[in-house]
Write a protein that holds these residues in place. Structure first.
Motif: not given
Length: 375
Positions: A198-211, A181-187
């Motif tokens: 450009g847009l400092p939002t979060n990385f939303k990750a799904a858990r792994f299958d394993g603990a 989700d974060p928006q970024a680019f190389r000037p």
């Protein structure tokens, strides 16, 4: 010492004590452009990061480090966060020089088509055989991740990938996805070790299958949350966090955004900014967004896994550039990430169809055809 100074000193001691308690991890990140954003967050939390890139970029990063330019709420302008000022250790290497077995986590931060390039393809095979957990920060989800979605047939989806064979040895249980989700680019006027957010939002990750792999991810989440940066006037919190979710469907929340915004930047003869793609006809954008949302529901996603259209539309107001997919297409790219193709084929499996999506796929196909025939 004033009361304010005492509080600041106490907070600084507390942060140092937290940093001392962090178990340092070694993280390999494929891709030194967008990947350097995630890498900077890990370096800020004290971890060791190695970026995989071309030889000239690796030499530049090993010599000068990286710089991520970040907007900070309440501060004017952009804040430069230089890797050399952070507590973690940064290095860079070419694909041929990397042993994935030496790392605790491998982050896939390249565009999907790049994984089939010479050198990178061989590295990906070594990554798969290393049996190390892999976190993708890609719009195009890795095929082994899609195999974690119940009832989804991945065989018919392979045609959407530039080189589906790259993924054949990956274990779905050791592969997960974070919504980039974060928006970024190389000037364009800056060296290749500089990234602008450009847009400092979060990385939303799904858990792994394993603990065990999930515990590692949650540990990094906590470390990034606790980390602070002192630009010279006191330690501050830096946006762009890692958020780990139980649901495998959370990263799919990016799909409605991509279809309603990013891919609708692409027109037959030109491209437009994301904000225009969304706001020129908001009702049409909402229709596309809601349709893809319902597609995700049909796969098993809950409404709580998704992002409301109003929130996305508000964020899109600040996206004044065309999407990276559009820029690549009109820059002559012969391959881009085909999330449009992927979403349409998944919809067909569910017996669903949308004219606007068919139009997007046709426009991308046509432009790619032109780019390829020009070579």
């Amino acid at each position: 010492m004033t009361e304010k100074s005492r509080r600041r000193a106490s907070k600084a001691r507390s942060n140092k004590e937290k940093a001392a308690r962090i178990v340092k991890h070694d993280v390999l990140i494929l891709g030194a452009s967008y990947g350097s954003l995630f890498g900077t967050k890990l370096l800020l939390a004290g971890h060791r990061v190695s970026l995989v890139c071309t030889r000239p970029t690796a030499d530049l990063i090993n010599r000068e480090g990286t710089i991520v330019r970040m907007p900070i709420k309440g501060r004017e302008g952009l804040l430069d966060i230089a890797s050399k000022r952070l507590s973690g250790t940064l290095s860079a290497a070419t694909p041929d020089d990397v042993d994935p077995g030496k790392f605790d986590l491998i982050v896939l931060g390249m565009q999907e088509a790049q994984y089939g390039a010479g050198g990178v393809r061989e590295l990906m095979d070594r990554v798969a055989r290393s049996r190390k957990p892999c976190l993708a920060i890609m719009n195009m989800p890795p095929l082994p991740y899609l195999k974690r979605i119940p009832g989804l047939s991945t065989e018919t989806l392979e045609a959407c990938y530039a080189d589906p064979g790259v993924w054949k040895n990956f274990d779905p249980a050791l592969t997960t996805l974070a919504s980039p989700d974060p928006q970024a680019f190389r000037p364009p006027d800056q060296p290749k070790n500089v990234l602008q957010v450009g847009l400092p939002t979060n990385f939303k990750a799904a858990r792994f299958d394993g603990a065990e792999a999930t515990a590692l991810l949650r540990s990094l989440e906590a470390d990034i949350e606790a980390a602070r940066f002192d630009p010279g006037d006191g330690a501050i919190e830096i946006p762009v966090k890692l958020k780990v979710h139980e649901s495998v469907f959370v990263p799919l929340a990016k799909w409605p955004m991509l279809m309603a915004g990013n891919y609708r930047c692409i027109r037959r003869d030109d491209m437009i900014p994301i904000k225009d793609a969304v706001h020129t006809n908001v009702d049409k954008s909402r229709e596309v967004y809601d349709w893809v949302w319902k597609l995700c529901n049909s796969l098993g996603a809950d409404d709580d896994d998704m992002v409301p259209f109003e929130k996305y539309a508000k964020a899109a107001e600040g996206l004044g550039k065309p999407s990276s997919a559009a820029r690549a297409l009109f820059g002559g790219a012969q391959n881009i990430e085909r999330v449009d193709c992927l979403v349409r084929r998944i919809a067909r499996q569910q017996g669903l169809q949308l004219d606007a999506l068919d139009e997007i796929v046709t426009l991308v196909d046509e432009r790619l055809g032109k780019n390829r025939s020009a070579h």
